[in-house]
Design an enzyme around this catalytic site. Structure first.
Site, PDB file in Angstrom:
ATOM      1  CG  ASN A 154     -28.077 -24.250  -4.203  1.00 33.53           C
ATOM      2  OD1 ASN A 154     -28.706 -24.256  -3.155  1.00 33.53           O
ATOM      3  ND2 ASN A 154     -27.532 -25.350  -4.714  1.00 33.53           N
TER       4      ASN A 154
ATOM      5  CB  ALA B 228     -20.420 -28.109  -9.352  1.00 34.93           C
ATOM      6  CG  ASP B 229     -26.573 -28.251  -7.019  1.00 35.67           C
ATOM      7  OD1 ASP B 229     -27.213 -28.389  -8.068  1.00 35.67           O
ATOM      8  OD2 ASP B 229     -26.994 -28.642  -5.907  1.00 35.67           O
ATOM      9  CB  VAL B 230     -25.630 -22.378 -10.234  1.00 35.88           C
ATOM     10  CG1 VAL B 230     -24.264 -22.116  -9.658  1.00 35.88           C
ATOM     11  CG2 VAL B 230     -25.532 -22.879 -11.673  1.00 35.88           C
ATOM     12  CG  HIS B 231     -30.656 -26.000  -7.649  1.00 34.91           C
ATOM     13  ND1 HIS B 231     -31.406 -25.361  -6.685  1.00 34.91           N
ATOM     14  CD2 HIS B 231     -29.911 -26.912  -6.983  1.00 34.91           C
ATOM     15  CE1 HIS B 231     -31.150 -25.862  -5.502  1.00 34.91           C
ATOM     16  NE2 HIS B 231     -30.218 -26.804  -5.654  1.00 34.91           N
TER      17      HIS B 231
END
Length: 216
Positions: free
Chosen positions: A66, A60-63
């Protein structure tokens, strides 16, 4: 995801495989590794979507920091510090939302969001749909930033990026629209939307000519 070396891991230390790759935003480096950047981002999107559909948890943090395109062409997901989980109700509504989005059916999108959220009173679907259409129009107009710079050896280097604040702004616009229409959406929906916005940017950078709705 990086392999965990359990024999070197303790309660205080997590020892993992080192993934060597480049940022999902570095289109020039990706092209050198793989002559089909479009296939790379489609693979990453499919992997993430499959995790949402089939796994108990999703990243839930695919910036851009990452997601790494590895030397062998695979896509590596790192830093699972934020994960999400989709319940049956939200999952069904997200499927309805995705179908409506692909069809450009804003009333269908409004109804799907009502199905997953909690409303204090009856929601005006037609008004909600028009508000959603405005947000989606603004989203489609957001373009990546392209910078070109001259190098000391006389060559020219370019870079493509996007303002991460734009992702947050669009997410807040969606939240405002839902709340203004008397609807409260679950937290996991916000997590899903934010990751989808990240992937939307990556698609614009690596696959600008891809029609996601037509090629889904």
């Amino acid at each position: 995801a990086p392999q965990v070396y359990k024999e070197f891991t303790t309660k205080k230390i997590l020892t993992m495989e080192r993934l060597r790759g480049v940022s999902m935003l570095d289109s020039e480096a990706i092209t050198k590794m793989n002559n089909d950047p479009e296939a790379t981002i489609i693979t990453a999107l499919n992997v993430w979507t499959t995790s949402v559909v089939t796994m108990p948890w999703f990243h839930a943090d695919v910036h851009a920091g990452n997601l790494l395109v590895l030397e062998d062409g695979r896509v590596g997901f790192i830093d699972f510090g934020i994960v999400g989980r989709v319940g049956e109700k939200v999952f069904k509504a997200v499927n309805e939302l995705s179908t409506a989005l692909a069809l450009g059916d804003y009333e269908g999108m409004a109804q799907a969001m009502c199905n997953m959220g909690a409303a204090d009173e009856e929601v005006d679907i037609q008004k909600f749909a028009k508000d959603i259409e405005k947000v989606m129009t603004n989203l489609s107009q957001v373009q990546p930033d392209i910078a070109v710079a001259g190098m000391a050896d006389g060559s020219v280097a370019g870079s493509i990026a996007f303002d991460e604040n734009e992702v947050t702004t669009v997410l807040l616009d969606i939240v405002d629209v839902t709340e203004n229409n008397g609807l409260k959406l679950p937290r996991e929906f916000g997590l899903l939307v934010k990751q989808s916005l990240y992937f939307d940017r990556y698609l614009k950078i690596l696959a600008p000519n891809l029609d996601v709705a037509a090629d889904a």
